[in-house]
Design a protein around this motif. Structure first.
Motif, PDB file in Angstrom:
ATOM      1  N   ASN A  49       0.816  -1.210   0.000  1.00  0.00           N
ATOM      2  CA  ASN A  49       0.000   0.000   0.000  1.00  0.00           C
ATOM      3  C   ASN A  49       0.853   1.265   0.000  1.00  0.00           C
ATOM      4  O   ASN A  49       0.405   2.310  -0.441  1.00  0.00           O
ATOM      5  CB  ASN A  49      -0.946   0.018   1.213  1.00  0.00           C
ATOM      6  CG  ASN A  49      -1.943  -1.123   1.148  1.00  0.00           C
ATOM      7  OD1 ASN A  49      -2.344  -1.547   0.063  1.00  0.00           O
ATOM      8  ND2 ASN A  49      -2.326  -1.629   2.304  1.00  0.00           N
ATOM      9  N   LYS A  50       2.071   1.172   0.513  1.00  0.00           N
ATOM     10  CA  LYS A  50       2.957   2.343   0.557  1.00  0.00           C
ATOM     11  C   LYS A  50       3.776   2.513  -0.719  1.00  0.00           C
ATOM     12  O   LYS A  50       4.465   3.513  -0.857  1.00  0.00           O
ATOM     13  CB  LYS A  50       3.904   2.232   1.755  1.00  0.00           C
ATOM     14  CG  LYS A  50       3.199   2.321   3.088  1.00  0.00           C
ATOM     15  CD  LYS A  50       4.191   2.270   4.214  1.00  0.00           C
ATOM     16  CE  LYS A  50       3.483   2.365   5.560  1.00  0.00           C
ATOM     17  NZ  LYS A  50       4.440   2.289   6.664  1.00  0.00           N
ATOM     18  N   LEU A  51       3.721   1.551  -1.631  1.00  0.00           N
ATOM     19  CA  LEU A  51       4.517   1.619  -2.857  1.00  0.00           C
ATOM     20  C   LEU A  51       3.740   2.285  -3.982  1.00  0.00           C
ATOM     21  O   LEU A  51       2.513   2.193  -4.064  1.00  0.00           O
ATOM     22  CB  LEU A  51       4.930   0.213  -3.300  1.00  0.00           C
ATOM     23  CG  LEU A  51       5.842  -0.580  -2.381  1.00  0.00           C
ATOM     24  CD1 LEU A  51       6.083  -1.962  -2.954  1.00  0.00           C
ATOM     25  CD2 LEU A  51       7.158   0.143  -2.181  1.00  0.00           C
ATOM     26  N   SER A  52       4.487   2.923  -4.875  1.00  0.00           N
ATOM     27  CA  SER A  52       3.878   3.477  -6.082  1.00  0.00           C
ATOM     28  C   SER A  52       3.501   2.321  -7.004  1.00  0.00           C
ATOM     29  O   SER A  52       4.008   1.197  -6.851  1.00  0.00           O
ATOM     30  CB  SER A  52       4.862   4.416  -6.774  1.00  0.00           C
ATOM     31  OG  SER A  52       5.951   3.684  -7.290  1.00  0.00           O
ATOM     32  N   PRO A  53       2.657   2.548  -7.994  1.00  0.00           N
ATOM     33  CA  PRO A  53       2.278   1.464  -8.916  1.00  0.00           C
ATOM     34  C   PRO A  53       3.469   0.853  -9.643  1.00  0.00           C
ATOM     35  O   PRO A  53       3.523  -0.351  -9.859  1.00  0.00           O
ATOM     36  CB  PRO A  53       1.313   2.148  -9.887  1.00  0.00           C
ATOM     37  CG  PRO A  53       0.762   3.304  -9.148  1.00  0.00           C
ATOM     38  CD  PRO A  53       1.844   3.748  -8.224  1.00  0.00           C
ATOM     39  N   VAL A  54       4.445   1.669  -9.995  1.00  0.00           N
ATOM     40  CA  VAL A  54       5.626   1.156 -10.695  1.00  0.00           C
ATOM     41  C   VAL A  54       6.442   0.259  -9.768  1.00  0.00           C
ATOM     42  O   VAL A  54       6.874  -0.837 -10.155  1.00  0.00           O
ATOM     43  CB  VAL A  54       6.485   2.325 -11.230  1.00  0.00           C
ATOM     44  CG1 VAL A  54       7.775   1.815 -11.832  1.00  0.00           C
ATOM     45  CG2 VAL A  54       5.706   3.143 -12.250  1.00  0.00           C
ATOM     46  N   ALA A  55       6.661   0.688  -8.548  1.00  0.00           N
ATOM     47  CA  ALA A  55       7.418  -0.115  -7.584  1.00  0.00           C
ATOM     48  C   ALA A  55       6.654  -1.384  -7.228  1.00  0.00           C
ATOM     49  O   ALA A  55       7.252  -2.456  -7.074  1.00  0.00           O
ATOM     50  CB  ALA A  55       7.706   0.696  -6.328  1.00  0.00           C
ATOM     51  N   ARG A  56       5.333  -1.284  -7.118  1.00  0.00           N
ATOM     52  CA  ARG A  56       4.508  -2.458  -6.838  1.00  0.00           C
ATOM     53  C   ARG A  56       4.658  -3.492  -7.959  1.00  0.00           C
ATOM     54  O   ARG A  56       4.810  -4.684  -7.714  1.00  0.00           O
ATOM     55  CB  ARG A  56       3.049  -2.027  -6.682  1.00  0.00           C
ATOM     56  CG  ARG A  56       2.183  -3.031  -6.002  1.00  0.00           C
ATOM     57  CD  ARG A  56       0.770  -2.504  -5.773  1.00  0.00           C
ATOM     58  NE  ARG A  56       0.777  -1.215  -5.098  1.00  0.00           N
ATOM     59  CZ  ARG A  56       0.023  -0.176  -5.464  1.00  0.00           C
ATOM     60  NH1 ARG A  56      -0.795  -0.270  -6.490  1.00  0.00           N
ATOM     61  NH2 ARG A  56       0.081   0.956  -4.801  1.00  0.00           N
ATOM     62  N   PHE A  57       4.640  -3.018  -9.202  1.00  0.00           N
ATOM     63  CA  PHE A  57       4.807  -3.902 -10.360  1.00  0.00           C
ATOM     64  C   PHE A  57       6.174  -4.596 -10.328  1.00  0.00           C
ATOM     65  O   PHE A  57       6.277  -5.809 -10.510  1.00  0.00           O
ATOM     66  CB  PHE A  57       4.654  -3.079 -11.649  1.00  0.00           C
ATOM     67  CG  PHE A  57       4.973  -3.836 -12.897  1.00  0.00           C
ATOM     68  CD1 PHE A  57       4.095  -4.765 -13.404  1.00  0.00           C
ATOM     69  CD2 PHE A  57       6.172  -3.624 -13.563  1.00  0.00           C
ATOM     70  CE1 PHE A  57       4.382  -5.468 -14.563  1.00  0.00           C
ATOM     71  CE2 PHE A  57       6.469  -4.325 -14.720  1.00  0.00           C
ATOM     72  CZ  PHE A  57       5.571  -5.249 -15.215  1.00  0.00           C
ATOM     73  N   ALA A  58       7.216  -3.816 -10.061  1.00  0.00           N
ATOM     74  CA  ALA A  58       8.570  -4.385 -10.018  1.00  0.00           C
ATOM     75  C   ALA A  58       8.696  -5.429  -8.914  1.00  0.00           C
ATOM     76  O   ALA A  58       9.282  -6.500  -9.108  1.00  0.00           O
ATOM     77  CB  ALA A  58       9.600  -3.279  -9.823  1.00  0.00           C
TER      78      ALA A  58
END
Length: 133
Positions: A49-58
């Motif tokens: 929940n604290k990650l950006s969508p790009v970081a979540r994807f990675a």
């Protein structure tokens, strides 16, 4: 910092992680992804929940790789503590003979394995017995 059961002492940061992170232009995204990788590698947990969508994807791509590496490492640690290959129970010093397929077939060399010429050729003998002065 004391080590508890939930944290790892080390993990492998693959060169492919670095290559993937370096594809981004934004320094903040690079930092966020690297921090997320290191956090998950050491602590074993991450708050998506604290990650950006790009970081979540990675992280969705990287987490299975880290988990597999840590599982393999744990299995190798267990195998190493077991001391290697188990010893043969019926192997004692008295019966440490070679197996049947380990005995030599012929005890003596064949007749064709003797040297042909016992004496050296004429051009192989020294001409002078004494060295030159």
């Amino acid at each position: 910092m004391e080590k508890d059961e939930s944290t790892q002492q080390a993990f492998v940061f693959q060169p492919s992680y670095w290559e993937a992170v370096n594809q981004f232009d934004d320094q903040a995204q690079k930092s966020e992804i690297i921090f997320a990788i290191v956090t998950y590698g050491i602590e074993g947990t991450i708050d998506f929940n604290k990650l950006s969508p790009v970081a979540r994807f990675a992280m969705k791509l990287i987490i299975p790789i880290i988990d597999k590496q840590q599982k393999t490492y744990a299995q190798r640690q267990v195998s190493g503590r077991q001391g290697g290959r188990p010893k043969n129970e019926n192997q004692t010093p008295e019966n440490e003979k070679p197996n049947e397929n380990q005995t030599p077939e012929n005890e003596k060399p064949n007749e064709n394995q003797t040297p042909e010429n016992e004496k050296p050729n004429e051009n192989q003998t020294p001409e002078n017995e004494k060295p030159n002065e």
